[in-house]
Design a protein around this motif. Structure first.
Motif, PDB file in Angstrom:
ATOM      1  N   GLU A 237       2.849   6.237  -2.281  1.00  0.00           N
ATOM      2  CA  GLU A 237       3.114   5.055  -0.692  1.00  0.00           C
ATOM      3  C   GLU A 237       3.974   5.611  -0.164  1.00  0.00           C
ATOM      4  O   GLU A 237       4.610   5.920   0.280  1.00  0.00           O
ATOM      5  CB  GLU A 237       4.164   3.368  -1.531  1.00  0.00           C
ATOM      6  CG  GLU A 237       3.558   3.111  -3.307  1.00  0.00           C
ATOM      7  CD  GLU A 237       4.193   1.890  -3.891  1.00  0.00           C
ATOM      8  OE1 GLU A 237       3.608   1.029  -3.516  1.00  0.00           O
ATOM      9  OE2 GLU A 237       5.043   2.505  -4.274  1.00  0.00           O
ATOM     10  N   SER A 268       0.557   0.511   0.175  1.00  0.00           N
ATOM     11  CA  SER A 268       0.113   1.514  -0.921  1.00  0.00           C
ATOM     12  C   SER A 268      -0.858   2.217  -1.345  1.00  0.00           C
ATOM     13  O   SER A 268      -1.811   1.737  -0.209  1.00  0.00           O
ATOM     14  CB  SER A 268       0.316   0.951  -2.091  1.00  0.00           C
ATOM     15  OG  SER A 268       1.858   0.531  -2.689  1.00  0.00           O
ATOM     16  N   GLN A 271      -4.376   0.051  -0.307  1.00  0.00           N
ATOM     17  CA  GLN A 271      -4.127  -1.142   0.261  1.00  0.00           C
ATOM     18  C   GLN A 271      -4.755  -1.101   1.745  1.00  0.00           C
ATOM     19  O   GLN A 271      -4.962   0.388   1.731  1.00  0.00           O
ATOM     20  CB  GLN A 271      -2.744  -1.619   0.477  1.00  0.00           C
ATOM     21  CG  GLN A 271      -1.997  -1.950  -0.575  1.00  0.00           C
ATOM     22  CD  GLN A 271      -0.785  -2.530  -0.999  1.00  0.00           C
ATOM     23  OE1 GLN A 271      -0.103  -2.581  -0.329  1.00  0.00           O
ATOM     24  NE2 GLN A 271       0.068  -3.751  -1.211  1.00  0.00           N
ATOM     25  N   THR A 343       7.527  -6.163   2.165  1.00  0.00           N
ATOM     26  CA  THR A 343       5.651  -7.038   0.869  1.00  0.00           C
ATOM     27  C   THR A 343       6.452  -7.928   0.904  1.00  0.00           C
ATOM     28  O   THR A 343       5.337  -8.984   0.560  1.00  0.00           O
ATOM     29  CB  THR A 343       6.530  -5.878  -0.518  1.00  0.00           C
ATOM     30  OG1 THR A 343       5.969  -4.932  -0.176  1.00  0.00           O
ATOM     31  CG2 THR A 343       5.822  -6.348  -1.700  1.00  0.00           C
ATOM     32  N   ASN A 473       6.797   1.862  -8.968  1.00  0.00           N
ATOM     33  CA  ASN A 473       5.877   0.982  -7.735  1.00  0.00           C
ATOM     34  C   ASN A 473       4.623   1.578  -8.222  1.00  0.00           C
ATOM     35  O   ASN A 473       4.563   1.803  -8.351  1.00  0.00           O
ATOM     36  CB  ASN A 473       6.509   0.912  -6.683  1.00  0.00           C
ATOM     37  CG  ASN A 473       7.447   0.395  -5.976  1.00  0.00           C
ATOM     38  OD1 ASN A 473       8.172  -0.666  -6.841  1.00  0.00           O
ATOM     39  ND2 ASN A 473       6.847  -0.151  -4.322  1.00  0.00           N
ATOM     40  N   PHE A 513      -2.125  -4.685  -5.650  1.00  0.00           N
ATOM     41  CA  PHE A 513      -0.624  -5.220  -5.296  1.00  0.00           C
ATOM     42  C   PHE A 513       0.545  -4.336  -6.420  1.00  0.00           C
ATOM     43  O   PHE A 513       0.069  -4.057  -7.112  1.00  0.00           O
ATOM     44  CB  PHE A 513      -0.102  -6.897  -5.175  1.00  0.00           C
ATOM     45  CG  PHE A 513       0.893  -7.256  -4.074  1.00  0.00           C
ATOM     46  CD1 PHE A 513       1.100  -7.293  -2.913  1.00  0.00           C
ATOM     47  CD2 PHE A 513       1.618  -7.347  -4.834  1.00  0.00           C
ATOM     48  CE1 PHE A 513       1.642  -7.827  -2.026  1.00  0.00           C
ATOM     49  CE2 PHE A 513       2.567  -7.897  -4.421  1.00  0.00           C
ATOM     50  CZ  PHE A 513       2.731  -8.168  -2.631  1.00  0.00           C
TER      51      PHE A 513
END
Length: 594
Positions: A237, A268, A271, A343, A473, A513
């Protein structure tokens, strides 16, 4: 024609139109054709030259530009030396999983010397998406942006920008990445780490042998631009900022969002974001920069620390300062607060022209743990005490079959997968704690899928765990769908109190996500796209180690709610050289698939 008959006919027509809106709001569009030629080409970066597979000779690959509702046929010619597939990331492909692309999920690879034509059907998407290879780690070099403009006759939900620019973030690896990955997977050793990142193919001024090679974006003072950012990086990310420039994020993953005024973004892998930037600073040159956001344990320091740059440069007659300004607002590597702050600010536009439809009456609930694990592998030369790293969803580490799941499902071929992916983890414990009972970190492989009936309303809570101190994450991506992120939080999900705080008014609608470090995320969607659809973490290290599964969405009651028939040609499946397929039944499976 009498008036009563005309009225009845009109009511039936309107009813059919309204009914069709329950499926996908498909806008009539044009048909376009592209040719993608995959071929090895030499590139020099970081003081060395290597050959790598790219599309049409470029890194990143060509941009596909369409209007909302268009259909695109992409003929992929594989002139490389290994099999490849292409995925159209964020494109829902209504009723058309045959062209979705993940290897051994919806197709077998396009073999060297052959070609395959994808039919890419755009429906509700609008904004920036992207395409990438979906075979092993080939997407590191085989990827590019997709620009979905508003439908003909419509416009943006903001003033039309004066221009636009595509920015693709990617990872750079020294050496032959495929060979490195194949060797690591066979031995059970750690997977490769990147040596730098790139912005539109260049590492920028702060990387070895790269000074003066940074990508340049020319702008005019006073104009507003639409910046389309794609995170095509394999395993990180990233924060992104532009020196002395604020910007406004207006879209994400092919959907518009409420404008976010910010001086940086956290994006990320997988995305995409649409960003408005006004060129309102003094004439000069300014660095656009990205650096990794690491959500690993603070003791882990072996990640890529490269500061990668491109240059925003104003047109005009002036003496530019040297070097360009570096963005002071770019967060540092471990800034979890900055990542979460950005986020949590994302909300759907949820306007009259861009409404949302969050499912309320949930019929299927799942609670899925996303974990780093260990797995027994006595044959792996790099195993530590017979154990290797793995990852899992609900303690199932995905194992790819030797033919694709879609063919097996469509043709009712047995022995390829099972339908017992669990709705809940096998045991409950303090998932985000620091100490665990022995063997909780052990996982096993399986090709287990989850079957959904057509039109089910689904809620999934993804729960991160801290097994083997591996909480990070996890950017989860669902093929064939977008979903609403109705809630997220730290610690263990509480099914009594946390749902009371769900955002059911304007949650972001996305295709990728993150499950936050030491936390959870709750999503909702309606299973209205029949087919076989891949679910996976978009960190390819975790994907390779098994943090994946498949949703099979069954057909509805009509032809319009059922999977389309397969194209006349699909790439045939081949048995790997080292294959456990030895008995007659397994050979029959392959013969049937081919």
């Amino acid at each position: 024609m009498n008036s009563e008959y005309y009225t009845l006919l009109l009511e039936i027509t309107v009813g059919i139109m309204l009914l069709s809106g329950q499926f996908f709001c498909v806008v009539e569009g044009d048909v376009q054709h592209y040719d993608f030629v995959l071929k090895e080409k030499n590139f020099t970066r970081l003081c060395s030259t290597k050959s790598m597979l790219v599309v049409n000779g470029s890194f990143p690959g060509p941009v596909i530009r369409v209007h909302k509702g268009d259909t695109v046929f992409v003929n992929v010619h594989n002139q490389g030396y290994y099999g490849v597939t292409i995925h159209w990331h964020g494109v829902k492909q209504p009723r058309n999983p045959w062209s979705d692309g993940p290897e051994n999920i919806t197709q077998c690879p396009i073999q060297p010397g052959t070609n395959f034509t994808y039919e890419v059907i755009f429906s509700e998407e609008e904004g920036t998406l992207w395409w990438h290879a979906h075979s092993d780690w080939t997407r590191a070099t085989v990827h590019g942006a997709i620009v979905v403009l508003p439908a003909v006759g419509s416009t943006y939900p903001f003033p039309k920008p004066d221009g636009e620019e595509v920015v693709v973030l990617a990872a750079w690896y020294k050496g032959n990445l495929k060979e490195l990955v194949d060797e690591a997977m066979e031995d059970g050793t750690d997977l490769p780490h990147s040596d730098a990142y790139t912005i539109n193919g260049e590492p920028g001024d702060f990387c070895d042998c790269s000074n003066g090679t940074a990508y340049r974006w020319m702008v005019d003072y006073g104009k507003t631009y639409l910046l389309r950012v794609v995170n095509g990086i394999m395993n990180a990310e990233n924060f992104f900022a532009i020196a002395r420039h604020n910007f406004t994020v207006v879209g994400m993953d092919g959907h518009y969002i409420k404008p976010i005024s910010t001086s940086y973004i956290m994006i990320s892998p997988g995305q995409t974001m649409d960003i408005l930037l006004t060129a309102n600073q003094s004439l000069g040159s300014y660095y656009m920069a990205t650096r990794q956001f690491s959500s690993e344990d603070v003791t882990v320091t072996g990640f890529d620390h490269a500061n990668v740059t491109a240059i925003l440069e104003y047109r005009g007659n002036y003496t530019s300062p040297s070097p360009p300004s570096f963005p002071s607002t770019l967060p540092m590597y471990l800034d979890l607060y900055a990542a979460l702050k950005f986020t949590k600010s994302i909300r759907s536009l949820a306007s009259q022209d861009y409404p949302i439809n969050v499912p309320m009456n949930i019929t299927t609930r799942m609670y899925v743990t996303s974990s780093m694990n260990t797995m027994i592998c006595t044959s792996c030369s790099g195993a530590d005490d017979g154990q290797i790293l793995a990852s899992s969803l609900n303690n199932v580490s995905w194992a790819n079959p030797h033919i694709d799941v879609l063919q097996a499902y469509y043709r009712n071929i047995s022995g390829v997968y099972t339908t017992d992916f669990p709705d809940f983890p096998p045991s409950f414990y303090n998932f985000t704690g620091d100490e665990f009972e022995d063997d909780l970190d052990k996982t096993v492989q399986g090709t287990k899928v989850k079957v959904l009936n057509y039109n089910e309303s689904v809620e999934i809570v993804f729960q991160g765990t801290n097994l083997i101190k591996g909480s990070v994450n996890h950017p989860m991506h669902l093929h064939g769908y977008s979903f609403y992120v109705v809630g997220t939080g730290g610690g263990n999900f509480n099914n009594e109190t946390d749902p009371k705080e769900f955002n059911l008014v304007d949650p972001p609608e996305v295709t990728t996500f993150g499950v936050p470090k030491l936390g959870w995320v709750a999503i909702r969607f309606v299973a209205k796209n029949p087919g076989v659809w891949f679910w996976h973490c978009h960190l390819d290290r975790h994907l390779s180690w098994g943090m994946n599964t498949v949703f099979i969405v069954k057909n509805g009651g009509t032809a319009e709610t059922s999977i389309r028939q397969p194209p006349a040609y699909m790439p045939p499946c081949k048995v790997p050289l080292k294959s456990p397929l030895e008995n007659d039944h397994d050979q029959d499976v392959l013969d049937t698939a081919n």
